[in-house]
Design an enzyme around this catalytic site. Structure first.
Site, PDB file in Angstrom:
ATOM      1  CD  GLU A 155      53.262  47.589  47.159  1.00 61.18           C
ATOM      2  OE1 GLU A 155      54.005  46.797  47.785  1.00 61.18           O
ATOM      3  OE2 GLU A 155      52.473  47.213  46.271  1.00 61.18           O
ATOM      4  CE  LYS A 181      50.966  35.624  57.399  1.00 60.79           C
ATOM      5  NZ  LYS A 181      49.923  34.845  56.741  1.00 60.79           N
ATOM      6  CE  LYS A 210      53.246  40.912  46.115  1.00 52.51           C
ATOM      7  NZ  LYS A 210      53.464  40.167  47.324  1.00 52.51           N
ATOM      8  N   GLY A 236      46.543  37.170  55.453  1.00 51.23           N
ATOM      9  CA  GLY A 236      46.449  38.633  55.433  1.00 51.23           C
ATOM     10  C   GLY A 236      45.008  39.135  55.401  1.00 51.23           C
ATOM     11  NE  ARG A 237      42.288  35.669  50.710  1.00 52.69           N
ATOM     12  CZ  ARG A 237      43.455  35.140  50.381  1.00 52.69           C
ATOM     13  NH1 ARG A 237      44.553  35.889  50.436  1.00 52.69           N
ATOM     14  NH2 ARG A 237      43.557  33.892  49.990  1.00 52.69           N
ATOM     15  CG  HIS A 295      20.645  58.787  42.236  1.00 48.61           C
ATOM     16  ND1 HIS A 295      19.597  59.594  41.857  1.00 48.61           N
ATOM     17  CD2 HIS A 295      20.327  58.315  43.468  1.00 48.61           C
ATOM     18  CE1 HIS A 295      18.694  59.631  42.824  1.00 48.61           C
ATOM     19  NE2 HIS A 295      19.117  58.862  43.816  1.00 48.61           N
ATOM     20  CD  GLU A 316      44.786  38.577  47.948  1.00 48.99           C
ATOM     21  OE1 GLU A 316      45.706  39.137  47.345  1.00 48.99           O
ATOM     22  OE2 GLU A 316      44.481  38.865  49.120  1.00 48.99           O
TER      23      GLU A 316
HETATM   24  C1  G6Q Z   1      46.168  38.836  51.805  1.00 45.40           C
HETATM   25  C2  G6Q Z   1      47.346  38.921  50.969  1.00 45.40           C
HETATM   26  C3  G6Q Z   1      47.884  40.325  50.782  1.00 45.40           C
HETATM   27  C4  G6Q Z   1      48.746  40.827  51.924  1.00 45.40           C
HETATM   28  C5  G6Q Z   1      49.496  42.082  51.462  1.00 45.40           C
HETATM   29  C6  G6Q Z   1      50.334  42.688  52.556  1.00 45.40           C
HETATM   30  O1  G6Q Z   1      45.608  37.807  52.088  1.00 45.40           O
HETATM   31  O2  G6Q Z   1      48.297  38.057  51.430  1.00 45.40           O
HETATM   32  O3  G6Q Z   1      46.872  41.273  50.535  1.00 45.40           O
HETATM   33  O4  G6Q Z   1      47.968  41.098  53.042  1.00 45.40           O
HETATM   34  O5  G6Q Z   1      50.287  41.773  50.360  1.00 45.40           O
HETATM   35  O6  G6Q Z   1      51.275  41.768  53.028  1.00 45.40           O
HETATM   36  P1  G6Q Z   1      52.087  42.049  54.325  1.00 45.40           P
HETATM   37  O7  G6Q Z   1      51.139  42.114  55.466  1.00 45.40           O
HETATM   38  O8  G6Q Z   1      53.065  40.934  54.460  1.00 45.40           O
HETATM   39  O9  G6Q Z   1      52.764  43.385  54.152  1.00 45.40           O
END
Ligand code: G6Q
Length: 554
Positions: A212, A206, A512, A267-268, A384, A353
């Site tokens: 990463e 996003k 972070k 994001g989620r 199990h 989250e």
């Molecule tokens: C989700 C969070 C988080 C995010 C990641 C990746 O709701 O905001 O999990 O999706 O940190 O972020 P980017 O899409 O900006 O790389």
């Protein structure tokens, strides 16, 4: 919502909880043969059985009073209308607009949202069509066969889970891979089996700043260029999904190869947006749109149903009941469906989250426990392993069992066995086994009385342990869309009751920030003294272990 009304509803529930302290599900079932039909409902392709819970009609009525007192109806309307219900980020929450297949008029700041969504879906359709037809070619003219999504968190968990869940619908000859971890082994192990000439990278971020993802994307770019030896290959092998056009261009991805989304998609909650591109590349756009249709069907149910017959609301209030009135701390999600093996991990992010918060929307400490710890694994594997604790441990762990009536991959009687186990687990949790029953069983099996009496306490199951069962015909794109939207709305309702902001995630920031600072110390070789003793000690030990390895190699 008025505080007094909420407090009244809460107090009523506390008083009721005290009155039903001895509630016994076995007895409830014995007394009411209609319990299944009273405490179950169907919507958007899913049957939800909540008869195996420590609830009576009165419990449910009081829980519905609570959500009314919390102003749930107004909050649902505010979300769907596009109000800025995420105050700490000053954002609207409109993932539902991404799957608004029934033409609701959704506006943001007066502007209709549908044309934006539609234009990206059309671009996705065109791109996916070209990849599938072979019109989209790699740097040597070959068609793409392998899609590698590079993203993390919300830009990974949704596409991974949905792609895997819909594997029976994958286009022939297409394969999906997902790289999220900054641990280089994730990328390197993935690339090891791939041919650069036929590999398409989707960089999903996003912000397009996530460390990463950027590191993995740059490394993947180098891997491609090592083989292609020509920068122009990047345009054939890299596309981006992002809200940040500038950063995407700076990475070297042409704007034509970028699929956008917007800050009102968390994001989620983003798998419904262009973040779902890897899914669309696997199953095709028609089926991706069926997935959106399923989400929309659950949205309409959530928007329009009375609370008493709203599946997300019922799921949510049951969670509140155990979390806040019975002291449950965790919630197990147990799919009897191998295709949903990543569903618990996906829900961990969605739920934890969103609702792992300890201040209210206006920044005051919360008055009650908030989001549960969500965990789970597919059945029958879990039986199990950890089910022992669910059955005979000291904690109350509400469970969701998920199962498809029909298998995508039938093989002999195996699907029957799977379902029989799933249903039996809910039955066992509800019924339990008394001491007398355990003893009688042992005696009937021929054990002497003394030995049987010694063993019987270990064979007792307290029972009266709550579970819901979610049953669907088969795990097709529509049903999966509906299922995900169901959990999203459950999380939303619980956030409303706890009066927290379910749409920010400031809790991920501190780690972070600190990691950025520590990276410099790790890279050097100096003795570290400026942190706490644990941090200093760990970094010094890493330096020492590295020196040891180098000495050994020399
Ligand atoms: C989700 C969070 C988080 C995010 C990641 C990746 O709701 O905001 O999990 O999706 O940190 O972020 P980017 O899409 O900006 O790389």
């Amino acid at each position: 919502m008025t505080r007094r009304n909420v407090q009244d509803a809460w107090s009523q529930l506390e008083a009721h909880r005290a009155r039903v302290a001895e509630i016994d599900m076995r007895r409830l079932f014995a007394e009411d043969p209609e319990r299944f039909s009273v405490f179950s409902l169907a919507a958007a392709g899913i049957l939800f059985d909540y008869s195996r819970h420590r609830v009576t009609r009165e419990t449910m009525a009081l829980l519905f009073d609570l959500v009314r007192a919390c102003g749930l109806r107004e909050r649902i309307d505010a979300m769907f209308r596009g109000e800025r219900i995420n105050p700490t980020e000053n954002r609207a929450v409109l993932h539902t607009a991404l799957r608004n297949r029934c033409g609701r008029d959704v506006r943001l700041d007066g502007q209709p949202v549908a044309p934006l969504v539609e234009s990206v879906l059309l671009r996705m359709r065109s791109f996916v069509g070209k990849v599938h037809s072979g019109e989209w070619k790699g740097y040597t003219g070959r068609r793409m066969t392998d899609v590698v999504n590079i993203g993390i968190g919300g830009s990974d968990l949704g596409p991974v889970m949905v792609s895997q869940a819909l594997k029976p619908w994958w286009q022939p000859g297409m394969r999906a891979h997902f790289v999220s971890n900054v641990d280089p082994s994730h990328l390197l192990e993935t690339l090891a089996g791939l041919d650069a000439e036929t590999t398409l990278f989707v960089v999903a971020s996003k912000t397009f700043t996530t460390a990463e993802t950027m590191m993995n994307a740059h490394a993947a770019r180098n891997w491609l260029l090592d083989q292609a030896s020509d920068e122009s290959a990047v345009a054939r092998h890299f596309v981006a999904v992002s809200t940040n056009a500038e950063r995407v261009a700076a990475f070297g991805i042409h704007p034509d190869n970028m699929f956008g989304f917007w800050d009102w998609v968390g994001g989620r909650y983003s798998v419904w947006s262009a973040v779902g591109l890897p899914v669309a590349l696997m199953i095709g756009m028609d089926l991706f749109e069926q997935f959106l249709d399923g989400g929309c069907a659950m949205d309409e149910h959530f928007r329009l149903a009375e609370f008493e017959s709203s599946m997300p609301v019922i799921m949510a209030v049951l969670g509140i009941w155990y979390n806040d009135f019975w002291g449950a701390e965790t919630h197990a999600v147990l799919p009897y469906d191998q295709y949903l093996s990543r569903f618990p991990a996906y829900l961990q992010q969605l739920d934890m989250e969103s609702n792992g918060k300890s201040v209210t929307r206006d920044g005051k400490p919360v008055a009650s426990a908030t989001g549960p710890i969500v965990w789970g694994e597919p059945g029958t594997n879990g039986q199990h392993a950890f089910y022992q604790l669910i059955h005979q441990g000291t904690r109350i762990i509400p469970c969701d069992f998920l199962m498809a009536a029909c298998s995508q991959r039938p093989l002999g009687d195996q699907h029957e066995t799977l379902l029989a186990n799933g249903i039996a687990q809910g039955q066992a949790l509800m019924r339990g086994k008394t001491h007398d029953e355990a003893l009688a069983e042992l005696l009937a099996a021929g054990m002497g009385r003394e030995a049987a009496e010694a063993l019987a306490p270990h064979k007792v199951f307290a029972g009266n342990r709550p579970s819901s069962t979610l049953l669907y015909r088969e795990l097709d794109p529509f049903t999966l869309g509906s299922l995900i939207a169901l959990y999203e709305h459950k999380v939303f309702v619980q956030g409303v009751v706890w009066n927290i902001n379910s749409f920010d995630q400031w809790g991920v920031e501190l780690g972070k920030q600190l990691a950025t600072a520590l990276q410099r110390d790790l890279a050097g070789d100096c003795r570290i003294q400026e942190h706490d003793a644990s941090t200093n000690g760990l970094i010094d030990t890493i330096h020492a272990l590295r020196r040891e390895l180098t000495d050994d190699q020399d």
